[in-house]
Design an enzyme around this catalytic site. Structure first.
Site, PDB file in Angstrom:
ATOM      1  CG  ASP A 141      -2.059   0.976   1.066  1.00  0.00           C
ATOM      2  OD1 ASP A 141      -2.715   1.294   2.065  1.00  0.00           O
ATOM      3  OD2 ASP A 141      -2.246   1.459  -0.069  1.00  0.00           O
ATOM      4  CE  LYS A 185      -3.470   5.186   0.015  1.00  0.00           C
ATOM      5  NZ  LYS A 185      -3.655   3.873   0.625  1.00  0.00           N
ATOM      6  CG  ASN A 241       0.082   4.631   3.306  1.00  0.00           C
ATOM      7  OD1 ASN A 241      -0.715   5.268   3.983  1.00  0.00           O
ATOM      8  ND2 ASN A 241      -0.245   3.537   2.641  1.00  0.00           N
ATOM      9  CG  ASP A 252      -1.240   3.052   7.147  1.00  0.00           C
ATOM     10  OD1 ASP A 252      -2.114   3.745   6.656  1.00  0.00           O
ATOM     11  OD2 ASP A 252      -1.460   2.011   7.795  1.00  0.00           O
ATOM     12  CB  THR A 278      -6.033   4.129  -4.199  1.00  0.00           C
ATOM     13  OG1 THR A 278      -4.642   4.224  -4.550  1.00  0.00           O
ATOM     14  CG2 THR A 278      -6.259   4.817  -2.862  1.00  0.00           C
TER      15      THR A 278
END
Ligand SMILES: Clc1cnc2c(Nc3ccc(N4CCOCC4)cc3)nc(-c3cccnc3)cn12
Length: 273
Positions: A136, A138, A141, A154, A171
């Site tokens: 994840d 992105k 984060n 995160d 996402t």
């Protein structure tokens, strides 16, 4: 700090301003009373854990982030809980969210982008050595410390990968084709995301951003990559992005070559000062 085995409780901390809202909890500035050490305290309500069935995910995040020690990975110093909440004692990133920097400047210089991507690459290589896939990565984060150094935060979606993973997450913009096709995926997922982030750092938006999710899906599957003429991005940077997003899967040779080309890019950017 140092005595991370000790039993913490809320009385050990003075809670400051809210820093922001995460997916499943709020993050507050906090200070450990005795040492005056500044931390970020992530507070998650237990009822949320039940409701969203994320016990295992939070447990995994805590085990993973506690075990990781890397200058570009946000430290999880420890945790404690009371009757209705769980508290994560996290390293405070004084520079805030990298996302805000990106929005503020529109896009980063090649030198700045190369620095962030090089930090991400070493942090992800370290995670992959420890069989951890973040999944994840992105801009939201990614945090910055007081020296502007990138910190991956995160690990809520990260997994200890021994086998291929199948769960959907994150996402769509940063998802690699195999994720989008909900196929099994492995470390290459995080590496693909490096290319997406490199593009976003240099152009200010991710490469496959579209009006609708289905358009984003299609563009990811086709790896429909196009480079706008402005901002003017060097040919080296453009073919780094192409190589990363196109040659997914040859992970080992690829990550060496990305590290090499990041250094090359950094040298070029620094020498052009
Ligand atoms: Cl975990 C963790 C550790 N440190 C942080 C942090 N640090 C931080 C520092 C400074 C500023 N400011 C600097 C002056 O301008 C205003 C913002 C914000 C956040 N933020 C978040 C967060 C989480 C969700 C939304 N938004 C921010 C999570 N964090």
């Amino acid at each position: 700090e140092g005595n991370s085995k000790r039993k913490w409780s809320l009385q050990d901390f003075e809670i400051g301003k809210p820093l922001g809202k995460g997916k499943f909890g709020r993050v507050y500035l906090a200070r450990e009373v005795k040492s005056k050490y500044i931390v970020a305290l992530k507070i998650i309500f237990k009822e949320h854990l039940e409701k969203y069935r994320i016990h295992h995910q939070l447990r995994r995040e805590m085990e993973i982030q506690t075990s990781l020690r890397h200058p570009n990975i946000l430290r999880l110093y420890g945790w404690f809980h009371d009757s209705e909440r769980i508290f994560l004692i996290l390293e405070y990133a004084y520079g805030g969210e990298l996302y805000n920097e990106l929005r503020k400047h529109g896009h980063f210089s090649e030198e700045q982008a190369a620095t962030y991507i090089a930090s991400l690459t070493t942090a992800l290589a370290y995670c992959h050595e420890k069989h951890v896939i973040h999944r994840d990565i992105k801009p939201e984060n990614l945090l910055l410390d007081h020296e502007g150094r990138l910190k991956i935060a995160d690990f809520g979606w990260s997994v200890q990968s021994r086998s291929k993973r199948h769960t959907m997450c994150g996402t769509l913009d940063y998802l690699a084709p195999e994720m989008v096709e909900n196929k099994a995926h492995d470390y290459a997922v995080d590496n693909w995301t490096l290319g997406i982030l490199c593009y976003e750092f240099l152009y200010g938006a991710p490469p496959f951003e579209s009006e609708s999710q289905s358009d984003t899906f299609k563009r990811i599957m086709k790896v429909d990559l196009s480079f706008p003429s402005s901002p003017n991005v060097s040919m080296e940077a453009r073919n780094l992005i192409s190589r990363v997003t196109i040659c997914i899967g040859y992970e080992k040779s690829w990550s060496n070559s990305i590290e090499a080309s990041c250094e090359g890019l950094l040298e070029k950017a620094l020498s052009s000062e």
